[in-house]
Design an enzyme around this catalytic site. Structure first.
Site, PDB file in Angstrom:
ATOM      1  N   ASP A   4      -8.739  81.097  -9.768  1.00 10.84           N
ATOM      2  CA  ASP A   4      -9.150  82.506  -8.969  1.00 10.84           C
ATOM      3  C   ASP A   4     -10.625  82.903  -9.405  1.00 10.84           C
ATOM      4  O   ASP A   4     -11.400  82.274 -10.402  1.00 10.84           O
ATOM      5  CB  ASP A   4      -8.339  83.659  -9.680  1.00 10.84           C
ATOM      6  CG  ASP A   4      -7.131  84.092  -9.093  1.00 10.84           C
ATOM      7  OD1 ASP A   4      -6.965  83.337  -8.008  1.00 10.84           O
ATOM      8  OD2 ASP A   4      -6.228  84.638  -9.336  1.00 10.84           O
TER       9      ASP A   4
ATOM     10  N   LYS B 263      -9.512  85.661  -5.187  1.00 11.41           N
ATOM     11  CA  LYS B 263      -8.931  87.027  -4.462  1.00 11.41           C
ATOM     12  C   LYS B 263      -9.910  87.895  -5.514  1.00 11.41           C
ATOM     13  O   LYS B 263      -9.706  88.333  -6.196  1.00 11.41           O
ATOM     14  CB  LYS B 263      -7.758  86.963  -4.598  1.00 11.41           C
ATOM     15  CG  LYS B 263      -6.802  86.038  -4.070  1.00 11.41           C
ATOM     16  CD  LYS B 263      -5.151  86.406  -3.900  1.00 11.41           C
ATOM     17  CE  LYS B 263      -4.870  87.599  -3.080  1.00 11.41           C
ATOM     18  NZ  LYS B 263      -4.990  87.323  -1.603  1.00 11.41           N
TER      19      LYS B 263
ATOM     20  N   GLY C   3      -7.056  84.915 -13.899  1.00 13.52           N
ATOM     21  CA  GLY C   3      -7.602  85.805 -14.676  1.00 13.52           C
ATOM     22  C   GLY C   3      -6.846  86.692 -15.330  1.00 13.52           C
ATOM     23  O   GLY C   3      -5.798  87.147 -14.578  1.00 13.52           O
TER      24      GLY C   3
ATOM     25  N   MET D 246      -8.944  97.395 -10.744  1.00 14.65           N
ATOM     26  CA  MET D 246      -9.483  97.491  -9.725  1.00 14.65           C
ATOM     27  C   MET D 246      -9.827  98.698  -9.088  1.00 14.65           C
ATOM     28  O   MET D 246      -9.477  99.062  -7.926  1.00 14.65           O
ATOM     29  CB  MET D 246      -8.803  96.384  -8.715  1.00 14.65           C
ATOM     30  CG  MET D 246      -8.648  95.096  -9.075  1.00 14.65           C
ATOM     31  SD  MET D 246      -7.288  94.208  -8.189  1.00 14.65           S
ATOM     32  CE  MET D 246      -5.772  95.084  -8.872  1.00 14.65           C
TER      33      MET D 246
END
Length: 274
Positions: free
Chosen positions: A50, A72, A103, A185
């Site tokens: 990733d 992503k 991650g 996020m």
């Protein structure tokens, strides 16, 4: 060194050709990598990784392994999940030992369940190896105890991408229990997060913390109150992964960080004056 090499060689468990291991690379640089994952990095034939996997981790892989970037990343160009699933299945079908490196931890907003289901239902054996998740890694890096006697008895992990609408209904119980809320996020949703929490009854003075690039040399940390969350997110800058923590424990982290900084200044003064 020979003993350490032998130890690592014996770790990681069985890794047969044509199988996939979904593994967590931890939060940040190579320091949070587990020995089990290191062992399989050295043995894999194909490494599918990733965007959040640090270069220092990738450098430890078997020199002969095929490296395939399947990142992503919010707001950037990303591989579709169907592409990733098909890539893993194809590589395993070629008889390769495939390490799918994510991650953090594959089971915490890592879509590990989706990938495992895709592979297993097609007769491709796979298993998981855990990693240090961003909540744990960033909490430690910021000296924020996610739970603390008398303040927080639970932790709630939330994806910041789905904040909005009537999300405030979901926070009322957590706030009443004093739970530490950790938003993954969430930097671009900071204003919506603050608004939702206040609608649920949160005090505007509730302590918060933002950690950008947690566990990496360029880590940035900002403490604020809920009313200042959106402003703090904008001032933090950068485009690396950002974690938002909300709860009274953030005040402890701010205090410990200040004490450690003061201790560092005192120590430096003592050294300077010999």
């Amino acid at each position: 060194m020979a003993d350490l090499t032998s130890l690592i060689g014996a770790l990681g468990g069985e890794f047969l050709p044509g199988t996939v291991v979904l593994a967590g690379a931890g939060c940040g640089d190579v320091g949070s990598l587990t020995l089990d994952v290191l062992a399989l990095l050295r043995r894999c034939d194909a490494l599918v990784y990733d965007a959040l996997v640090d270069e220092s981790v990738l450098a430890l892989a078997n020199p002969g392994a095929r490296h395939i970037a399947m990142g992503k990343r919010a707001g950037g160009q990303s591989a579709h999940q169907d592409e990733i699933n098909l890539c893993l299945a194809t590589l395993a079908g070629e008889g390769l030992r495939v390490l799918r490196l994510k991650g953090g931890d594959p089971g915490v907003f890592g879509r590990g369940g989706e990938e495992a289901a895709f592979l297993l239902t097609r007769g491709i054996d796979c298993r998981w190896l855990p990693g240090v998740s961003a909540a744990l890694g960033c909490g430690a890096a910021a000296m924020i105890p996610l739970t603390h006697r008398g303040l927080s008895r639970s932790v709630t992990l939330i994806t910041g991408r789905q904040i909005g609408g009537d999300a405030s209904r979901h926070w009322q119980q957590s706030l009443a229990l004093g739970s530490t809320l950790v938003f993954y996020m969430g930097a671009t949703q900071a204003a919506a997060i603050a608004a939702s929490l206040k609608l649920a009854g949160a005090d505007g003075a509730l302590p918060c913390a933002l950690v950008r690039d947690g566990g990496r040399p360029g880590q940035r940390l900002e403490f604020c109150c809920l009313d200042e969350l959106a402003t703090a997110a904008r001032s933090l800058g950068g485009d690396g992964p950002c974690l938002i923590m909300v709860g009274e424990v953030c005040a402890i982290g701010e205090e410990l960080t200040a004490l450690r900084a003061e201790l560092g200044r005192l120590t430096a003064t003592e050294v300077a004056h010999g």
